[in-house]
Design a protein around this motif. Structure first.
Motif, PDB file in Angstrom:
ATOM      1  N   PRO A 129       0.917  -1.117  -0.146  1.00  0.00           N
ATOM      2  CA  PRO A 129      -0.032  -0.102   0.053  1.00  0.00           C
ATOM      3  C   PRO A 129       0.936   1.129  -0.099  1.00  0.00           C
ATOM      4  O   PRO A 129       1.906   1.269   0.708  1.00  0.00           O
ATOM      5  CB  PRO A 129      -0.815  -0.177   1.433  1.00  0.00           C
ATOM      6  CG  PRO A 129      -0.837  -1.671   1.558  1.00  0.00           C
ATOM      7  CD  PRO A 129       0.520  -2.036   1.166  1.00  0.00           C
ATOM      8  N   ASP A 130       0.422   2.388  -0.506  1.00  0.00           N
ATOM      9  CA  ASP A 130       1.191   3.767  -0.652  1.00  0.00           C
ATOM     10  C   ASP A 130       1.578   4.169   0.668  1.00  0.00           C
ATOM     11  O   ASP A 130       2.668   4.600   0.630  1.00  0.00           O
ATOM     12  CB  ASP A 130       0.368   4.604  -1.572  1.00  0.00           C
ATOM     13  CG  ASP A 130       0.055   4.248  -2.784  1.00  0.00           C
ATOM     14  OD1 ASP A 130       0.750   3.455  -3.584  1.00  0.00           O
ATOM     15  OD2 ASP A 130      -0.645   4.796  -3.424  1.00  0.00           O
ATOM     16  N   SER A 131       0.856   4.027   1.630  1.00  0.00           N
ATOM     17  CA  SER A 131       1.497   4.549   2.969  1.00  0.00           C
ATOM     18  C   SER A 131       2.303   3.693   3.687  1.00  0.00           C
ATOM     19  O   SER A 131       2.873   3.999   4.777  1.00  0.00           O
ATOM     20  CB  SER A 131       0.063   4.929   3.692  1.00  0.00           C
ATOM     21  OG  SER A 131      -0.533   3.459   4.131  1.00  0.00           O
ATOM     22  N   VAL A 132       2.528   2.521   3.263  1.00  0.00           N
ATOM     23  CA  VAL A 132       3.529   1.583   3.846  1.00  0.00           C
ATOM     24  C   VAL A 132       4.839   1.736   3.531  1.00  0.00           C
ATOM     25  O   VAL A 132       5.021   1.730   2.278  1.00  0.00           O
ATOM     26  CB  VAL A 132       3.068   0.194   3.680  1.00  0.00           C
ATOM     27  CG1 VAL A 132       4.104  -0.907   4.369  1.00  0.00           C
ATOM     28  CG2 VAL A 132       1.726  -0.190   4.280  1.00  0.00           C
ATOM     29  N   SER A 133       5.882   2.240   4.566  1.00  0.00           N
ATOM     30  CA  SER A 133       7.317   2.151   4.172  1.00  0.00           C
ATOM     31  C   SER A 133       7.787   0.770   3.788  1.00  0.00           C
ATOM     32  O   SER A 133       7.498  -0.002   4.065  1.00  0.00           O
ATOM     33  CB  SER A 133       8.092   2.879   5.406  1.00  0.00           C
ATOM     34  OG  SER A 133       8.170   1.761   6.331  1.00  0.00           O
ATOM     35  N   ASP A 292      -3.268  -4.728   4.372  1.00  0.00           N
ATOM     36  CA  ASP A 292      -4.149  -3.504   4.566  1.00  0.00           C
ATOM     37  C   ASP A 292      -4.241  -3.107   5.919  1.00  0.00           C
ATOM     38  O   ASP A 292      -4.189  -1.821   6.331  1.00  0.00           O
ATOM     39  CB  ASP A 292      -5.602  -4.168   4.293  1.00  0.00           C
ATOM     40  CG  ASP A 292      -5.645  -4.579   2.563  1.00  0.00           C
ATOM     41  OD1 ASP A 292      -4.994  -3.965   1.991  1.00  0.00           O
ATOM     42  OD2 ASP A 292      -6.438  -5.407   2.607  1.00  0.00           O
ATOM     43  N   ALA A 295      -1.163  -0.626   6.774  1.00  0.00           N
ATOM     44  CA  ALA A 295      -1.592   0.693   6.207  1.00  0.00           C
ATOM     45  C   ALA A 295      -2.204   1.408   6.889  1.00  0.00           C
ATOM     46  O   ALA A 295      -2.276   2.934   7.093  1.00  0.00           O
ATOM     47  CB  ALA A 295      -2.316   0.559   4.652  1.00  0.00           C
ATOM     48  N   LYS A 296      -3.565   0.988   7.646  1.00  0.00           N
ATOM     49  CA  LYS A 296      -4.285   1.539   8.722  1.00  0.00           C
ATOM     50  C   LYS A 296      -3.612   1.846  10.046  1.00  0.00           C
ATOM     51  O   LYS A 296      -4.020   2.713  10.816  1.00  0.00           O
ATOM     52  CB  LYS A 296      -5.458   1.047   8.748  1.00  0.00           C
ATOM     53  CG  LYS A 296      -6.160   0.759   7.580  1.00  0.00           C
ATOM     54  CD  LYS A 296      -7.498  -0.119   7.995  1.00  0.00           C
ATOM     55  CE  LYS A 296      -8.084  -0.334   6.540  1.00  0.00           C
ATOM     56  NZ  LYS A 296      -9.378  -1.280   6.693  1.00  0.00           N
ATOM     57  N   HIS A 297      -2.510   1.060  10.353  1.00  0.00           N
ATOM     58  CA  HIS A 297      -2.084   0.880  11.699  1.00  0.00           C
ATOM     59  C   HIS A 297      -0.296   1.069  11.810  1.00  0.00           C
ATOM     60  O   HIS A 297       0.152  -0.028  11.847  1.00  0.00           O
ATOM     61  CB  HIS A 297      -2.212  -0.311  12.421  1.00  0.00           C
ATOM     62  CG  HIS A 297      -3.976  -0.129  12.716  1.00  0.00           C
ATOM     63  ND1 HIS A 297      -4.526   0.396  13.659  1.00  0.00           N
ATOM     64  CD2 HIS A 297      -4.947  -0.931  12.189  1.00  0.00           C
ATOM     65  CE1 HIS A 297      -5.862   0.407  13.821  1.00  0.00           C
ATOM     66  NE2 HIS A 297      -6.089  -0.559  12.924  1.00  0.00           N
ATOM     67  N   PRO A 298       0.132   2.321  11.290  1.00  0.00           N
ATOM     68  CA  PRO A 298       1.501   2.252  11.237  1.00  0.00           C
ATOM     69  C   PRO A 298       2.323   1.907  12.326  1.00  0.00           C
ATOM     70  O   PRO A 298       3.343   1.814  12.378  1.00  0.00           O
ATOM     71  CB  PRO A 298       1.644   3.700  10.761  1.00  0.00           C
ATOM     72  CG  PRO A 298       0.479   4.545  10.988  1.00  0.00           C
ATOM     73  CD  PRO A 298      -0.449   3.483  10.926  1.00  0.00           C
ATOM     74  N   GLU A 301       5.083  -0.674  13.155  1.00  0.00           N
ATOM     75  CA  GLU A 301       6.661  -0.411  12.821  1.00  0.00           C
ATOM     76  C   GLU A 301       7.392  -0.207  13.953  1.00  0.00           C
ATOM     77  O   GLU A 301       8.683  -0.174  13.893  1.00  0.00           O
ATOM     78  CB  GLU A 301       6.579   0.778  11.855  1.00  0.00           C
ATOM     79  CG  GLU A 301       8.133   0.961  11.232  1.00  0.00           C
ATOM     80  CD  GLU A 301       8.163   1.816  10.027  1.00  0.00           C
ATOM     81  OE1 GLU A 301       9.163   2.333   9.748  1.00  0.00           O
ATOM     82  OE2 GLU A 301       6.899   2.388   9.451  1.00  0.00           O
TER      83      GLU A 301
END
Length: 334
Positions: A129-133, A292, A295-298, A301
């Motif tokens: 997903p775009d928001s995941v590093s 998924d 992506a919602k719960h960074p 990391e």
């Protein structure tokens, strides 16, 4: 290219090797981040039944596509589902391929992600997903283990949880449960560093060696015991506590892989009419859910405690086998 190679029991080394070439149906990936897993530690100890030296380790990794994918373009940020299924056995042909009778893994049965480049079957590639590093992308595999355990275990929001083990899987299970609505999650762990990490993440903690686990759990549950207990530790001493602290008709989920047969109090299990669920790896759907979820719960990391250079190959394994004052150790390739 740079690689980290298992060369025999207690031996991992930084080595230069030729880059692999993608064959038909394969994708060439430039590796970014790769984590050390418990299975890698088992290989390092010389105890894995299938892994053979010399082997490029690593089945938790992320990177970017170089070539070979029929749909995703060059430069796409991806992770890899490392399960290699035969496709012909009964589990595979009845929709249960994650328990394939001939299941193999990238990084165990063939070279894996601890190299600057790796080739994998196209069907195993999963776009991030775009928001995941890219660093977080290398966590999707262990999060998938947690997702599978929670889904198979039948967790119901509102139930109280006790998790044994504050390593990567234990903390992934804790965070997955919280994302599913669990407000009452307790983590049991003997290592001070890992216990502190669990506390930093907002979970109730019990020191496995200094605290009375049973008394703490019963006190917190008005004598009833926990609704669910997850074993992410895989230590024989834990089994003595599982049936003690779970409530009557509660559920025990065994995630950890026990290397040797261990005793479990089956009579207590009978008297309390307990349910025990064993789980193994994850389904393709679990893997996508994990992506998924991340992506919602960074905050997942935050499990990463150390990011090393490939040249520090030995140090990474020492961090997890000597003092264990780390949770998720990764290597970052250029």
């Amino acid at each position: 290219m740079e690689t980290i190679v298992y060369e025999g029991p207690q031996q991992v080394a930084y080595r230069e090797k030729n880059s692999p070439q993608a064959a038909g149906g394969e994708v060439l990936i430039k590796t970014s981040h790769v984590g050390i897993c418990g299975s890698d530690l088992n290989i390092y100890a010389g105890a894995h039944p299938r892994a053979e030296a010399p082997l490029v380790l690593g089945h938790e990794f992320s990177g970017t596509i170089v070539e070979g994918h029929s749909v995703l373009p060059q430069g796409t940020r991806v992770t890899v589902n490392p399960l290699l299924k035969c496709g012909t056995c009964l589990p595979c042909t009845t929709g249960q391929s994650h328990v394939c009778k001939n299941l193999k893994l990238i990084g165990i049965d063939c070279d894996g992600g601890m190299g600057a480049y790796v080739t994998v079957p196209q069907e195993n590639v999963v776009a991030l997903p775009d928001s995941v590093s890219l660093a977080a992308g290398a966590l999707i595999e262990p999060i998938a283990v947690a997702v599978h355990a929670v889904r198979q275990g039948g967790y119901v929001p509102g139930d109280g949880i006790v998790i044994f083990g504050a390593g990567t899987i234990g903390l992934c299970v804790a965070q997955t449960l919280r994302s599913y609505g669990a407000a009452d999650v307790t983590v049991v762990e003997p290592n001070e560093h890992r216990l502190q990490k669990a506390a930093e993440l907002g979970f109730t903690t019990i020191h496995a060696e200094k605290d009375d686990i049973k008394a703490e759990v019963l006190n917190a549950t008005n004598g009833a015991g926990a609704d669910f207990v997850f074993d992410c530790a895989g230590h024989p001493a834990v089994l003595n506590a599982l049936t003690d602290i779970v409530k009557v008709r509660g559920r025990i989920i065994i995630i950890a892989a026990y290397k040797k047969p261990a005793e479990l109090n089956l009579l207590q299990g009978m008297f309390k009419e307990l349910s025990i669920q064993f789980v193994r790896v994850y389904t393709d759907k679990d893997f996508q859910i994990a992506a998924d979820l991340l992506a919602k719960h960074p905050e997942f990391e935050r499990i990463i405690t150390n990011v090393l250079r490939p040249e520090e190959a030995e140090r990474g394994f020492q961090l997890l086998t000597s003092n264990m004052d780390a949770v998720k150790v990764m290597y970052k390739f250029k």
